[in-house]
Design an enzyme around this catalytic site. Structure first.
Site, PDB file in Angstrom:
ATOM      1  N   TYR A   1       4.898  -9.933   7.393  1.00 38.47           N
ATOM      2  CA  TYR A   1       4.864  -8.491   7.670  1.00 38.47           C
ATOM      3  C   TYR A   1       5.089  -8.245   9.161  1.00 38.47           C
ATOM      4  O   TYR A   1       4.745  -9.088   9.997  1.00 38.47           O
ATOM      5  CB  TYR A   1       3.500  -7.905   7.302  1.00 38.47           C
ATOM      6  CG  TYR A   1       3.277  -7.638   5.839  1.00 38.47           C
ATOM      7  CD1 TYR A   1       3.549  -6.387   5.294  1.00 38.47           C
ATOM      8  CD2 TYR A   1       2.762  -8.628   5.003  1.00 38.47           C
ATOM      9  CE1 TYR A   1       3.309  -6.123   3.942  1.00 38.47           C
ATOM     10  CE2 TYR A   1       2.532  -8.376   3.658  1.00 38.47           C
ATOM     11  CZ  TYR A   1       2.805  -7.119   3.137  1.00 38.47           C
ATOM     12  OH  TYR A   1       2.578  -6.876   1.811  1.00 38.47           O
TER      13      TYR A   1
ATOM     14  N   ASP B   1       0.819  -1.200   0.000  1.00 33.62           N
ATOM     15  CA  ASP B   1       0.000   0.000   0.000  1.00 33.62           C
ATOM     16  C   ASP B   1       0.860   1.260   0.000  1.00 33.62           C
ATOM     17  O   ASP B   1       2.064   1.218   0.289  1.00 33.62           O
ATOM     18  CB  ASP B   1      -0.908   0.029   1.240  1.00 33.62           C
ATOM     19  CG  ASP B   1      -1.967  -1.066   1.221  1.00 33.62           C
ATOM     20  OD1 ASP B   1      -2.284  -1.567   0.128  1.00 33.62           O
ATOM     21  OD2 ASP B   1      -2.477  -1.405   2.303  1.00 33.62           O
TER      22      ASP B   1
END
Length: 254
Positions: free
Chosen positions: A111, A52
């Site tokens: 992540y 993102d």
């Protein structure tokens, strides 16, 4: 065609994510331009996924195809680092089998999300400071529930072009250091905005705005409107991608 993997890292602060977008800077576009110039051919790199806007990668993998073999990958790595801006670092370039794919050959991605326990003027661009500080014990109880599910529609950005919202989460949990709370999540794939939405909902648990039963109901509802607010992207890092060894086997040079 000769295929190569690129291992790299990038600070996503100045980019609208990895993937090329019209009228917005992207990491993919920067690398395409540099490689095309250096190799004197049109190069289009394929990434392991898309991050993102503002999200970082301390470890990322992409691949590209070249009409001719790269004479010296170490020299190319050095030249790329000199061409690219300070926010992108090329770690290594190496030849792989022709069917190795940065995205589709990946077995898992990991992540990390960083939360500062107190205000810190030196690392604030790469961490989030919520108020009040959440209860890590409650959030870890909720993480145990995450691994029991496969459909994560409730944490996906709406109206995406993916065919399925099924993901297999292999690991999810929080750890605490002297200065930070660090969330780690590993899965075979992630939906758009998924990690940030999960962290936002876990913070609702940790700050006692919802309980574990409500968290479970949110997952089962398969409705993004029921989940928490997505946390800021500046504290999120893609930090690992796993591949089967056979897919990254070096191709013999002629």
């Amino acid at each position: 065609m000769h295929r190569y993997f690129i291992e790299l890292a990038y600070n996503g602060s100045g980019y609208n994510g990895w993937q090329i977008q019209p009228n917005a800077p992207s990491v993919q576009e920067e690398i395409n331009k540099a490689l095309s110039l250096l190799l004197k051919q049109d190069i289009n790199v394929t990434g392991a996924g898309r991050t993102d806007t503002g999200v970082h990668a301390s470890f990322f993998v992409a691949h590209f195809d070249s009409v001719t073999p790269v004479a010296d990958t170490k020299i190319l790595t050095d030249k790329l680092n000199r061409f690219l801006g300070k926010h992108i670092s090329i770690k290594e370039i190496y030849p792989v089998l022709s069917d190795a794919h940065a995205r589709f050959s990946a077995l898992s991605r990991t992540y990390k999300y960083y939360i500062n326990k107190t205000k810190n003027p030196f690392i604030y661009p790469f961490a989030y400071t919520p108020h009040p500080l959440p209860d890590i014990r409650l959030m870890n109880q909720a993480c145990e529930l995450l691994t029991r599910y496969e459909d994560f529609t409730s944490f996906s950005k709406l109206h995406t072009d993916v065919k399925t919202n099924i993901c297999r989460i292999m690991q999810a949990g929080w750890e605490e250091t002297d200065e930070q709370l660090i969330f780690t999540i590993k899965a075979d794939r992630f939906l758009r905005n998924m990690v940030r939405a999960i962290v936002g909902t876990l913070l609702d648990i940790g700050q006692k705005r919802i309980d574990l039963k409500q968290f479970q109901q949110i997952i089962e509802s398969k409705n993004r409107c029921n989940a928490g607010t997505s946390v800021p992207g500046n504290a999120l890092f893609l930090c690992d991608i796993e591949y089967p060894p056979c897919k990254t086997q070096l191709t013999p040079e002629a």
